[in-house]
Design an enzyme around this catalytic site. Sequence first.
Site, PDB file in Angstrom:
ATOM      1  N   LYS A   1       0.844  -1.195   0.000  1.00  0.00           N
ATOM      2  CA  LYS A   1       0.000   0.000   0.000  1.00  0.00           C
ATOM      3  C   LYS A   1       0.880   1.246   0.000  1.00  0.00           C
ATOM      4  O   LYS A   1       1.856   1.336   0.733  1.00  0.00           O
ATOM      5  CB  LYS A   1      -0.911  -0.014   1.234  1.00  0.00           C
ATOM      6  CG  LYS A   1      -2.038   0.987   1.207  1.00  0.00           C
ATOM      7  CD  LYS A   1      -2.987   0.735   2.370  1.00  0.00           C
ATOM      8  CE  LYS A   1      -4.175   1.674   2.304  1.00  0.00           C
ATOM      9  NZ  LYS A   1      -5.125   1.418   3.409  1.00  0.00           N
TER      10      LYS A   1
ATOM     11  N   GLU B   1     -19.476  -5.763  10.582  1.00  0.00           N
ATOM     12  CA  GLU B   1     -20.457  -5.040  11.395  1.00  0.00           C
ATOM     13  C   GLU B   1     -21.481  -5.963  12.048  1.00  0.00           C
ATOM     14  O   GLU B   1     -21.921  -5.720  13.176  1.00  0.00           O
ATOM     15  CB  GLU B   1     -21.172  -3.985  10.550  1.00  0.00           C
ATOM     16  CG  GLU B   1     -20.317  -2.790  10.169  1.00  0.00           C
ATOM     17  CD  GLU B   1     -19.422  -3.036   8.968  1.00  0.00           C
ATOM     18  OE1 GLU B   1     -18.612  -2.157   8.635  1.00  0.00           O
ATOM     19  OE2 GLU B   1     -19.530  -4.133   8.360  1.00  0.00           O
TER      20      GLU B   1
ATOM     21  N   ARG C   1     -25.304  -2.536   7.584  1.00  0.00           N
ATOM     22  CA  ARG C   1     -24.855  -3.900   7.324  1.00  0.00           C
ATOM     23  C   ARG C   1     -25.113  -4.818   8.517  1.00  0.00           C
ATOM     24  O   ARG C   1     -25.042  -6.040   8.384  1.00  0.00           O
ATOM     25  CB  ARG C   1     -23.371  -3.893   6.979  1.00  0.00           C
ATOM     26  CG  ARG C   1     -23.068  -3.158   5.680  1.00  0.00           C
ATOM     27  CD  ARG C   1     -21.650  -2.615   5.637  1.00  0.00           C
ATOM     28  NE  ARG C   1     -20.632  -3.592   5.891  1.00  0.00           N
ATOM     29  CZ  ARG C   1     -20.064  -4.358   4.957  1.00  0.00           C
ATOM     30  NH1 ARG C   1     -20.437  -4.243   3.702  1.00  0.00           N
ATOM     31  NH2 ARG C   1     -19.131  -5.219   5.271  1.00  0.00           N
TER      32      ARG C   1
END
Length: 718
Positions: free
Chosen positions: A339, A425, A453
Amino acid sequence: MGGEVGVRVGTGFVGPVWSTKRVASDRDSRACRKPRMMAHGGEKKHRTPLLDGVKLPRDLKKFSVSELHQLATELRWDTIQSVASTGGHLGSSLGVVELTVALHYVFDTPQDKIIWDVSHQCYPHKILTGRRDQMHTLRKREGLSGFTKRDESKYDPFGAGHSSTSISAALGMAVANDLDKKKTHNIAVIGDGAITGGMAYEAMNSAGYLRNRMLVILNDNGQVSLPTGHNSAGGVRPSGALSDYTARLLSSSRFLSVRGMAKSMSTQLLPGGLQELAKQVDTFTRGMINHGGTLFEELGFYYIGPVDGHNIESLVRVLENIKNLDGDKPIFLHVKTEKGRGYSFAESAFDKYHGVAKFDVESGKQQKSSSNTPAYTSVFSDALIRMAEHDCKVVGITAAMPGGTGMGKFGDRYPERMFDVGIAEQHAVTFAAGLACEGYKPYCAIYSTFLQRGYDQLVHDVALQKLPVRFVLDRAGLVGNDGATHQGAYDLSYLGCIPGLVIMAPSDEVEMKRMLTTMNDIDDQPSVIRFPRGCAYGEEALAETLGYPMNQTDEPGKLPIGKGRILRSTKGKPDKARVCLFSIGTRLVDSVKAAKVLEEQGFSVTVADARYMKPLDTELAGRLATTHDVMITVEEGSIGGFSSHVLHFLTLEGLMDSGKLKFRSMVIPDVYIEHATQTEQLEQAGLNSSQIAATALKVGAKQGELQTPAEMERIVAM
C-alpha cells in the site's frame, strides 16, 4: 533464481511467487523509482509518453510486456498528481498500479468484467478507462466519483463503496454468462480488509458449490484494518486471524513449490497410477506445511500464489495462464502488494496515505483545513475516556475504523477494553450484545452508513432482547465528497421503526457530551446517538447563536429521557403567522439563523430542539402544534425519520383535524445526494438557513404578501 519459486498451472509458467526474499527484478525496482520531474508552465510535471497514448484499455495491447514497466511508472505518478489536486483514497490505488495494468492488458474489458471491492483502489483503473482528463474533478460536485459507478462508465460493471460485495457480484455475472452461453471472464479484486467480511465467505462457499468459472484476486497489502497499528485487546497489529493466516501462506514457499510441481505432473504428464501417487504427495505436503491445505481450497477454489503484485512480467504470465485455462472451477489468486507503493511519503506514513486531503507532491504535506474547534469524533472519544476512568465496565467496539470513529484514541488509553473486529459489522453488533449480557457497557462505534450492514443483528440480537448496547453513529447526515455510498441519511428512518430504542441527536458538542453521559446510565434498553462528520461549533459560536454561557460548554450533566427544549420563543403578532421550527440534531443552529430572518419580517418564531426522536417529547410537540399556525420540522435525514414520527403523533391525537395548523417537513429529498462538499450537499438538500427561512415565508405569508420568488430571495439574503 534469487528467491523465486516457479509454479505451473495448465501448460504455462505461472511464477514467480512471493517469498521471504524480494522477488521483483532489478529492472522492476528501477521502474518503480520516482521519475525525473520536468519544469512545465511554472510547475513540475512528469513525462507520460506511453500513458498519453492510452485512451481506452485496448490501447494497452500495442505495448510489449517490457514496456508495461514504464507505463506503470507513468500511471503511478499520474495518479499521485491527480489525487494531490483533489484529495482522495491514494494509498490503495498506488498499491494496485501494476495489477491494474496487467488486468487490462490481459483481459478484454468491458466484455470481461473487473469488479473492485470497496473500490478505494480504482483510480488507476479510471485513468486507463477513458477518464484521465476528468480526474481533476474527482470527488467534486458533478465530477468523477471516488468509487466505481455503473452510470459513470461501462468499464465499471458494479458500483461499490461498502465492503465485501465483489465476489457475490462476480459470481452473479458468471452464472448469468453461463446461462446465456457467453464466454467472458469475471474478476473480483478484493483486499485483505474486505475479505474479513462474512459476505465474502458466503460468496466463496456458493461459488465453490456452483462451480462457475470466475477469478477472485486477493490484494494482500497487510492492512486488514484501516489503518493498522492501533492499540486494542488484540494487540498493535491488523485485526483478525486472517492476517496471520495470509502471513503463513507467504512464508510457505516450499509448500507452493512441491505442491505446484505435483499438481502439474498429475494433470499433464503422468499416467493414471502415478497421478494417484502425485495426488498423495500433494496431500502429504499440505498436511506437513499447512495442516490441511488452504482455506480457499476447502471452499472449492483452486489457489494460486502468493504472487508478487509489483512484478508485471509475473502478473501477465499468471493472468494469461488463468485466462486460457479450461474447466469450471473458480480460481483464487493471492497477490502480495504494498500500500502506498512508489511514493515515499505514503510508504512511510502510518496509514499509508489511505485517505488524504489535497497535498504538495514534492513535500507530501497535506492541506488539511485547520479549525479551532474539535471534531465531533474527538468530542466522543474524549468523553468515552472520561467515562471509562470512572467505570471499569465501559468497553469500545469498532469495525475496522479505529481512527475514523475515535476508538483508536480510546484504545491508546485502554487497549484491553477496545475491540476492533475487522470489517464485520454484523459480528460487532452481536459481539456487543454478548458483552452486555454479562454486565458490560459496550459502546459500538460504527459509521451510520455501515450500521446498515448489521441491521438484522440490531433488531434480533439487541433490541428484541432489550440489551443495553450503546450505538455511536459517526458521520450521520451528509458526509461530503465520499458521496452517495457513505451518506448517513437513513439511520433515523431505519432505526425509528424498531421498538425499544432510545434515539438521540445532539445539536452541538455540549449536547453531545450530555447525551453520552445520559447514555452511560441507560442499562435496561439499547440506545443510539448520531452525530455528523466535521468540526463542532466552539464556545463563541454557541454563545452567540444559541445563547450558551461562556466557559460552561464542558458541563456533562445528564438529560431527562425523551424531553426536548425550546431555544427561542417570541410573542405572536396578530398580522403575522406564528411559526415553529422544530429541529433535531445539527440543523438547530441553521434554524435559529432562519428564525432571525423571519423575525425581521414581523413573524413570531419559536425554535425547539427535540433532542430525542425516540421517545418523542409528545408533550412538547402537542404544545407547539396548538400554539402555532405553522410547524416546520427540520432534520438531516431521509423521509421516514423524525418528521414522520411527529406527524404520526399529531394525526393520531387529532391535532390537525381542525385544519388550522400548516405542517411542512424538511428532510433530505428522496434522491441519492452525490459527492460534493457538505455545504453544497446541504444546499442541494434544501436544508441551510436561508432555505429554512424561505420555506417558512412561503407557508406563513398571507395571500399576496409576497409577490415573487425574487422578493423572497431578497428577504432571506438580508
